[in-house]
Write a protein that holds these residues in place. Structure first.
Motif, PDB file in Angstrom:
ATOM      1  N   LEU A 181       0.805  -1.216   0.000  1.00 19.44           N
ATOM      2  CA  LEU A 181       0.000   0.000   0.000  1.00 19.44           C
ATOM      3  C   LEU A 181       0.841   1.270   0.000  1.00 19.44           C
ATOM      4  O   LEU A 181       0.315   2.357  -0.259  1.00 19.44           O
ATOM      5  CB  LEU A 181      -0.939  -0.004   1.218  1.00 19.44           C
ATOM      6  CG  LEU A 181      -1.952  -1.159   1.248  1.00 19.44           C
ATOM      7  CD1 LEU A 181      -2.791  -1.089   2.510  1.00 19.44           C
ATOM      8  CD2 LEU A 181      -2.839  -1.140   0.006  1.00 19.44           C
ATOM      9  N   ASP A 182       2.136   1.147   0.315  1.00 17.61           N
ATOM     10  CA  ASP A 182       3.005   2.327   0.286  1.00 17.61           C
ATOM     11  C   ASP A 182       3.979   2.270  -0.892  1.00 17.61           C
ATOM     12  O   ASP A 182       5.024   2.912  -0.889  1.00 17.61           O
ATOM     13  CB  ASP A 182       3.749   2.483   1.612  1.00 17.61           C
ATOM     14  CG  ASP A 182       4.655   1.296   1.933  1.00 17.61           C
ATOM     15  OD1 ASP A 182       4.730   0.346   1.113  1.00 17.61           O
ATOM     16  OD2 ASP A 182       5.281   1.297   3.019  1.00 17.61           O
ATOM     17  N   SER A 183       3.618   1.471  -1.909  1.00 14.87           N
ATOM     18  CA  SER A 183       4.472   1.333  -3.097  1.00 14.87           C
ATOM     19  C   SER A 183       3.579   1.029  -4.295  1.00 14.87           C
ATOM     20  O   SER A 183       2.351   1.145  -4.220  1.00 14.87           O
ATOM     21  CB  SER A 183       5.491   0.209  -2.892  1.00 14.87           C
ATOM     22  OG  SER A 183       4.832  -1.052  -2.816  1.00 14.87           O
ATOM     23  N   ALA A 184       4.195   0.597  -5.381  1.00 14.51           N
ATOM     24  CA  ALA A 184       3.434   0.271  -6.593  1.00 14.51           C
ATOM     25  C   ALA A 184       2.592  -0.986  -6.427  1.00 14.51           C
ATOM     26  O   ALA A 184       1.710  -1.260  -7.239  1.00 14.51           O
ATOM     27  CB  ALA A 184       4.385   0.093  -7.775  1.00 14.51           C
ATOM     28  N   GLY A 185       2.852  -1.758  -5.368  1.00 14.02           N
ATOM     29  CA  GLY A 185       2.111  -2.996  -5.136  1.00 14.02           C
ATOM     30  C   GLY A 185       3.025  -4.113  -4.691  1.00 14.02           C
ATOM     31  O   GLY A 185       4.226  -3.920  -4.484  1.00 14.02           O
ATOM     32  N   ALA A 186       2.460  -5.305  -4.521  1.00 16.15           N
ATOM     33  CA  ALA A 186       3.224  -6.458  -4.051  1.00 16.15           C
ATOM     34  C   ALA A 186       3.573  -7.390  -5.212  1.00 16.15           C
ATOM     35  O   ALA A 186       2.829  -7.477  -6.192  1.00 16.15           O
ATOM     36  CB  ALA A 186       2.420  -7.216  -2.990  1.00 16.15           C
ATOM     37  N   PRO A 187       4.698  -8.099  -5.119  1.00 10.96           N
ATOM     38  CA  PRO A 187       5.094  -9.004  -6.201  1.00 10.96           C
ATOM     39  C   PRO A 187       4.310 -10.311  -6.171  1.00 10.96           C
ATOM     40  O   PRO A 187       3.689 -10.662  -5.163  1.00 10.96           O
ATOM     41  CB  PRO A 187       6.575  -9.250  -5.907  1.00 10.96           C
ATOM     42  CG  PRO A 187       6.672  -9.124  -4.417  1.00 10.96           C
ATOM     43  CD  PRO A 187       5.685  -8.058  -4.032  1.00 10.96           C
ATOM     44  N   GLY A 188       4.375 -11.044  -7.272  1.00 10.87           N
ATOM     45  CA  GLY A 188       3.731 -12.350  -7.336  1.00 10.87           C
ATOM     46  C   GLY A 188       3.640 -12.842  -8.768  1.00 10.87           C
ATOM     47  O   GLY A 188       3.959 -12.115  -9.718  1.00 10.87           O
ATOM     48  N   PRO A 189       3.186 -14.069  -8.948  1.00  7.49           N
ATOM     49  CA  PRO A 189       3.059 -14.616 -10.302  1.00  7.49           C
ATOM     50  C   PRO A 189       2.061 -13.844 -11.144  1.00  7.49           C
ATOM     51  O   PRO A 189       1.033 -13.376 -10.648  1.00  7.49           O
ATOM     52  CB  PRO A 189       2.566 -16.051 -10.053  1.00  7.49           C
ATOM     53  CG  PRO A 189       2.978 -16.361  -8.655  1.00  7.49           C
ATOM     54  CD  PRO A 189       2.879 -15.061  -7.910  1.00  7.49           C
ATOM     55  N   GLY A 190       2.356 -13.727 -12.433  1.00 10.64           N
ATOM     56  CA  GLY A 190       1.424 -13.150 -13.381  1.00 10.64           C
ATOM     57  C   GLY A 190       0.585 -14.240 -14.034  1.00 10.64           C
ATOM     58  O   GLY A 190       0.680 -15.420 -13.671  1.00 10.64           O
ATOM     59  N   VAL A 191      -0.218 -13.867 -15.000  1.00 11.72           N
ATOM     60  CA  VAL A 191      -1.143 -14.797 -15.651  1.00 11.72           C
ATOM     61  C   VAL A 191      -0.401 -15.957 -16.322  1.00 11.72           C
ATOM     62  O   VAL A 191      -0.785 -17.122 -16.167  1.00 11.72           O
ATOM     63  CB  VAL A 191      -2.020 -14.042 -16.675  1.00 11.72           C
ATOM     64  CG1 VAL A 191      -2.756 -15.015 -17.586  1.00 11.72           C
ATOM     65  CG2 VAL A 191      -3.015 -13.149 -15.945  1.00 11.72           C
TER      66      VAL A 191
END
Length: 276
Positions: A181-191
């Motif tokens: 919430l204090d950045s561009a978002g959290a990392p993780g797998p894409g589609v």
């Protein structure tokens, strides 16, 4: 008590073997102030009875608490009824019909997730990329997963529990950062990575983030959940603590966990262990 003499026969041999294994707890505590994904209800716990409220003649007093929480709080597993694809649950069940009434879901509820004792594989993408933690909103690719699989020294098999480490578990005590919430978002797998994982037909996938998939605030679709759960019938585990597993360089291990049998629920708190 001497373990070797307390139990006889094959059970004794099994207990001795497991007793010798290293155990790593893969869960975070359930506590006030912990990160809660914005899509889920807040967590609340308080002492309902305190010592001294009732003091019996023998000197006995007790205390207990009242807890209000989502089944998706802290470390947990998603039941298959958690996500639909254009209104359809896995197996072509109509979500609106299956959730009708007061008994929660008629199919795919958390009570159907049995005790989990399976092979676990850690895909340590953060370590692979030479980072303590992946960058905000970093989309994990098929190439990342394939390289991490090679680094783990194994090949994913049907029925495995596949855990993807981003390094964000170390931000657990900083809710805003952990949730992205204090950045561009959290990392993780894409589609594309989700489809790659689903094609290998694991029993479950999981990560050390609140949503498993990449959370880019410019385009949040949650399509990965739809691919994995609603289309693949694969469970997702979130808010895992994978730091100890990474430090141990454990690419392959026994994974054990017991979901709560909450009838009709969309998920369950989880206390998973890695043994190796």
């Amino acid at each position: 008590m001497n373990l070797q003499t307390s139990v006889q026969g094959p059970v004794n041999a099994w207990l001795l073997a497991t007793h010798a294994l290293r155990q790593i707890d893969l869960s975070h505590p359930i506590q006030k102030g912990m990160p809660i994904h914005p899509a889920h209800p807040p967590f609340h716990i308080t002492l309902n009875n305190r010592h001294g409220d009732v003091l019996r003649s023998c000197g006995h007093s007790s205390s207990n608490e009242l807890m209000v929480m989502s089944t998706h709080s802290s470390t947990h597993i998603d039941a298959i009824c958690h996500v639909s694809d254009h209104g359809s649950l896995f197996g072509c069940y109509e979500a609106t019909e299956e959730q009708r009434g007061t008994d929660l879901f008629k199919v795919h509820g958390a009570e159907n997730i049995g005790p989990i004792f399976r092979r676990g594989v850690l895909l340590d993408v953060a370590r692979l990329r030479g980072k303590s933690a992946l960058d905000p909103a970093y989309e994990i690719t098929v190439e990342d997963l394939e390289a991490a699989e090679g680094k783990a020294g194994t090949t994913l098999c049907e029925g495995d529990v596949v855990l993807v480490r981003t390094g964000w578990g170390q931000y657990w005590s900083k809710s805003q950062t952990y949730l992205g919430l204090d950045s561009a978002g959290a990392p993780g797998p894409g589609v594309a990575a989700a489809r790659w994982l689903s094609a290998r037909k694991p029993f479950a996938v999981g990560s050390d983030t609140s949503a498993f998939e990449v959370m880019n605030h410019h385009n949040i679709t949650l399509e990965v959940h739809m691919i994995v759960i609603a289309q693949g019938g694969i469970h997702i585990m979130e808010n895992l603590n994978l730091e100890g597993l990474s430090e141990a360089h454990a690419g392959e291990f026994a994974f054990a966990a017991l979901p709560l049998r909450i009838k009709g629920a969309t998920g369950s708190p989880l206390r998973p262990l890695a043994l190796f």
